[in-house]
Design a protein around this motif. Structure first.
Motif, PDB file in Angstrom:
ATOM      1  N   ALA A 185      86.140  73.434  47.401  1.00 39.07           N
ATOM      2  CA  ALA A 185      87.116  72.887  48.351  1.00 39.07           C
ATOM      3  C   ALA A 185      86.498  72.811  49.747  1.00 39.07           C
ATOM      4  CB  ALA A 185      88.365  73.757  48.381  1.00 39.07           C
ATOM      5  N   ASP A 186      86.780  71.722  50.429  1.00 35.12           N
ATOM      6  CA  ASP A 186      86.274  71.424  51.781  1.00 35.12           C
ATOM      7  C   ASP A 186      84.818  70.980  51.795  1.00 35.12           C
ATOM      8  OD1 ASP A 186      88.742  72.091  52.963  1.00 35.12           O
ATOM      9  OD2 ASP A 186      88.188  74.210  53.015  1.00 35.12           O
ATOM     10  N   ALA A 187      84.159  70.960  50.646  1.00 32.41           N
ATOM     11  CA  ALA A 187      82.801  70.424  50.584  1.00 32.41           C
ATOM     12  C   ALA A 187      82.853  68.898  50.660  1.00 32.41           C
ATOM     13  CB  ALA A 187      82.126  70.855  49.289  1.00 32.41           C
ATOM     14  N   PRO A 188      81.791  68.252  51.140  1.00 34.40           N
ATOM     15  CA  PRO A 188      81.806  66.785  51.247  1.00 34.40           C
ATOM     16  C   PRO A 188      81.928  66.121  49.886  1.00 34.40           C
ATOM     17  CG  PRO A 188      79.607  67.659  51.689  1.00 34.40           C
ATOM     18  CD  PRO A 188      80.533  68.822  51.646  1.00 34.40           C
ATOM     19  N   ALA A 189      82.732  65.048  49.829  1.00 39.60           N
ATOM     20  CA  ALA A 189      82.930  64.297  48.590  1.00 39.60           C
ATOM     21  C   ALA A 189      82.473  62.852  48.725  1.00 39.60           C
ATOM     22  CB  ALA A 189      84.404  64.325  48.182  1.00 39.60           C
ATOM     23  N   ILE A 190      82.704  62.251  49.890  1.00 40.80           N
ATOM     24  CA  ILE A 190      82.254  60.891  50.193  1.00 40.80           C
ATOM     25  C   ILE A 190      81.355  60.987  51.419  1.00 40.80           C
ATOM     26  CG2 ILE A 190      82.928  58.506  50.623  1.00 40.80           C
ATOM     27  CD1 ILE A 190      84.078  59.599  48.035  1.00 40.80           C
ATOM     28  N   VAL A 191      80.121  60.499  51.302  1.00 44.49           N
ATOM     29  CA  VAL A 191      79.138  60.677  52.380  1.00 44.49           C
ATOM     30  C   VAL A 191      78.530  59.330  52.739  1.00 44.49           C
ATOM     31  CG1 VAL A 191      76.976  61.786  53.060  1.00 44.49           C
ATOM     32  CG2 VAL A 191      78.628  63.024  51.619  1.00 44.49           C
ATOM     33  N   THR A 192      78.438  59.044  54.032  1.00 48.45           N
ATOM     34  CA  THR A 192      77.725  57.862  54.505  1.00 48.45           C
ATOM     35  C   THR A 192      76.497  58.305  55.293  1.00 48.45           C
ATOM     36  OG1 THR A 192      77.917  55.794  55.763  1.00 48.45           O
ATOM     37  CG2 THR A 192      79.076  57.712  56.641  1.00 48.45           C
ATOM     38  N   HIS A 193      75.477  57.456  55.274  1.00 51.34           N
ATOM     39  CA  HIS A 193      74.209  57.844  55.897  1.00 51.34           C
ATOM     40  C   HIS A 193      73.505  56.600  56.411  1.00 51.34           C
ATOM     41  CE1 HIS A 193      70.647  60.080  56.804  1.00 51.34           C
ATOM     42  NE2 HIS A 193      69.919  59.588  55.820  1.00 51.34           N
ATOM     43  N   ALA A 194      73.042  56.648  57.649  1.00 54.41           N
ATOM     44  CA  ALA A 194      72.215  55.574  58.211  1.00 54.41           C
ATOM     45  C   ALA A 194      70.765  55.819  57.793  1.00 54.41           C
ATOM     46  CB  ALA A 194      72.336  55.545  59.729  1.00 54.41           C
ATOM     47  N   PHE A 195      70.167  54.784  57.191  1.00 58.40           N
ATOM     48  CA  PHE A 195      68.796  54.909  56.702  1.00 58.40           C
ATOM     49  C   PHE A 195      68.051  53.640  57.091  1.00 58.40           C
ATOM     50  CE2 PHE A 195      65.388  54.647  53.552  1.00 58.40           C
ATOM     51  CZ  PHE A 195      64.925  55.954  53.509  1.00 58.40           C
ATOM     52  N   GLY A 196      67.090  53.767  57.988  1.00 54.78           N
ATOM     53  CA  GLY A 196      66.402  52.577  58.484  1.00 54.78           C
ATOM     54  C   GLY A 196      67.381  51.664  59.180  1.00 54.78           C
ATOM     55  N   GLN A 197      67.377  50.391  58.793  1.00 53.81           N
ATOM     56  CA  GLN A 197      68.283  49.410  59.364  1.00 53.81           C
ATOM     57  C   GLN A 197      69.600  49.301  58.602  1.00 53.81           C
ATOM     58  OE1 GLN A 197      67.465  47.797  62.310  1.00 53.81           O
ATOM     59  NE2 GLN A 197      65.754  49.249  62.184  1.00 53.81           N
ATOM     60  N   GLY A 198      69.725  50.035  57.497  1.00 56.00           N
ATOM     61  CA  GLY A 198      70.905  49.903  56.656  1.00 56.00           C
ATOM     62  C   GLY A 198      71.726  51.175  56.566  1.00 56.00           C
ATOM     63  N   HIS A 199      72.661  51.169  55.618  1.00 55.81           N
ATOM     64  CA  HIS A 199      73.559  52.310  55.417  1.00 55.81           C
ATOM     65  C   HIS A 199      73.743  52.550  53.919  1.00 55.81           C
ATOM     66  CE1 HIS A 199      74.653  51.631  59.648  1.00 55.81           C
ATOM     67  NE2 HIS A 199      75.122  52.860  59.631  1.00 55.81           N
ATOM     68  N   THR A 200      74.004  53.812  53.582  1.00 59.70           N
ATOM     69  CA  THR A 200      74.352  54.161  52.210  1.00 59.70           C
ATOM     70  C   THR A 200      75.693  54.874  52.190  1.00 59.70           C
ATOM     71  OG1 THR A 200      73.229  56.318  52.307  1.00 59.70           O
ATOM     72  CG2 THR A 200      71.921  54.411  51.573  1.00 59.70           C
ATOM     73  N   TYR A 201      76.340  54.790  51.020  1.00 58.78           N
ATOM     74  CA  TYR A 201      77.600  55.503  50.779  1.00 58.78           C
ATOM     75  C   TYR A 201      77.489  56.166  49.414  1.00 58.78           C
ATOM     76  CZ  TYR A 201      79.472  52.891  54.715  1.00 58.78           C
ATOM     77  OH  TYR A 201      79.673  52.373  55.970  1.00 58.78           O
ATOM     78  N   TYR A 202      77.769  57.461  49.378  1.00 56.47           N
ATOM     79  CA  TYR A 202      77.676  58.215  48.136  1.00 56.47           C
ATOM     80  C   TYR A 202      79.062  58.724  47.758  1.00 56.47           C
ATOM     81  CZ  TYR A 202      75.702  61.204  44.517  1.00 56.47           C
ATOM     82  OH  TYR A 202      75.388  61.778  43.310  1.00 56.47           O
ATOM     83  N   VAL A 203      79.487  58.382  46.540  1.00 62.07           N
ATOM     84  CA  VAL A 203      80.798  58.773  46.029  1.00 62.07           C
ATOM     85  C   VAL A 203      80.577  59.937  45.063  1.00 62.07           C
ATOM     86  CG1 VAL A 203      82.871  58.013  44.814  1.00 62.07           C
ATOM     87  CG2 VAL A 203      81.590  56.397  46.243  1.00 62.07           C
ATOM     88  N   GLY A 204      81.052  61.114  45.433  1.00 60.59           N
ATOM     89  CA  GLY A 204      80.718  62.325  44.703  1.00 60.59           C
ATOM     90  C   GLY A 204      81.629  62.683  43.559  1.00 60.59           C
ATOM     91  N   GLY A 205      82.467  61.761  43.103  1.00 55.07           N
ATOM     92  CA  GLY A 205      83.338  62.047  41.965  1.00 55.07           C
ATOM     93  C   GLY A 205      84.035  60.791  41.498  1.00 55.07           C
TER      94      GLY A 205
END
Length: 297
Positions: A185-205
């Motif tokens: 509980a309270d741990a990250p589940a959806i994470v966005t990250h700037a990488f170079g010129q772009g962006h990523t989104y990670y869906v953890g479930g």
């Protein structure tokens, strides 16, 4: 049969015409599909790799955004957005391709049960191989029983999580949502990250359509992915665009078993009925189809 012949004749000008190029790609990896089917590490009834990809596709289908289904050999540089979910068996070469794609300005959306083994089904050792790309470390994968749920809170909304959830820790990324229950509980589940010129989104479930819509709305904000403004948004009515040498044609299709009110935004002519179409509200019958040749093209 006579009606089919009439319609084919009316649409003969579209023969051989290709749809306009998609700017979104969803990665389907046959090797991952096979390996996931064979592995005993996850619940057999809830793996649902292909169904998970269909769930991603549904978001774009309901918004009339064209999508290509591509393999690991595809050139990703032509796409504004790449979706790479549940990529269980990921070769190092494709991981490098994803990094180069985002580095050059692409938007990548990925998620749980990715990059666990290589294309020989041999497990990767050490840290999550895509930690630098997604800005998150994966500590553990929680396989939930069918009767169990967790949740993800984003802003004022809580969304259900079922089947699979990952225990994550930030590695330079920013948490958009957090788990609500259990030991993580309270741990990250959806994470966005700037990488170079772009962006990523990670869906953890694994979440529902509402959770995906929240994530995709965030990830696609500012990207003009729609290739048509023919009708007002209507999830039950699909619009697919074709362009001839002289005109743009909108194939407007009601996939529901009831009539739908459609707000047409541009004048044109329906090639199937040879009748003029004026901007405004029209009734499209159950399973009805119009091929509107736009007058301003």
């Amino acid at each position: 049969m006579a009606q089919v012949g009439h319609d084919l004749k009316a649409l003969r000008g579209l023969a051989g015409v290709q749809r306009e190029a998609a700017r979104v790609a969803i990665v389907y990896d046959k090797q991952s599909h096979w390996n996931l089917d064979a592995t005993q590490a996850f619940a057999q009834s809830t793996k649902k790799y292909w169904q998970t990809l269909q769930q991603q596709y549904d978001y774009f289908w309901q918004r009339d955004i064209p999508v290509d289904i591509v393999g690991v050999e595809a050139d990703l540089s032509r796409y504004a957005v790449v979706v790479d979910m549940m990529h269980y068996a990921m070769p190092q070469s494709f991981a490098d391709k994803l990094r180069a794609y985002v580095q050059a300005g692409g938007v990548l959306i990925g998620g749980y049960i990715s990059a666990l083994v290589d294309h020989h089904d041999l497990a990767y050792t050490g840290d999550f191989m895509l930690a630098d790309l997604y800005g998150v470390e994966r500590k553990e994968i929680d396989t939930l029983y069918p009767s169990m749920q967790n949740g993800v809170v984003i802003g004022d909304h809580t969304y259900p999580i079922y089947d699979y959830a990952e225990v994550l820790a930030l590695n330079g990324g920013q948490a958009l949502g957090h788990f609500t229950q259990d030991f993580y509980a309270d741990a990250p589940a959806i994470v966005t990250h700037a990488f170079g010129q772009g962006h990523t989104y990670y869906v953890g479930g694994r979440g529902d359509a509402a959770l995906l819509a929240n994530v995709y709305d965030e990830a696609l904000a500012g990207l003009d992915l729609k290739q048509q403004t023919v009708i007002a948004p209507q999830p039950l009515v699909s619009v697919q665009m074709r362009r001839t040498q002289t005109h743009q044609v909108a194939l407007v299709m009601n996939f529901s078993d009831s009539a739908q009110t459609v707000q047409v935004l541009q004048d044109g002519i329906d090639l199937l009925s040879a009748k003029a179409v004026t901007a405004g509200e029209i009734q499209l019958p159950a399973y009805g189809v119009m091929a509107i040749q736009l007058s301003n093209q």
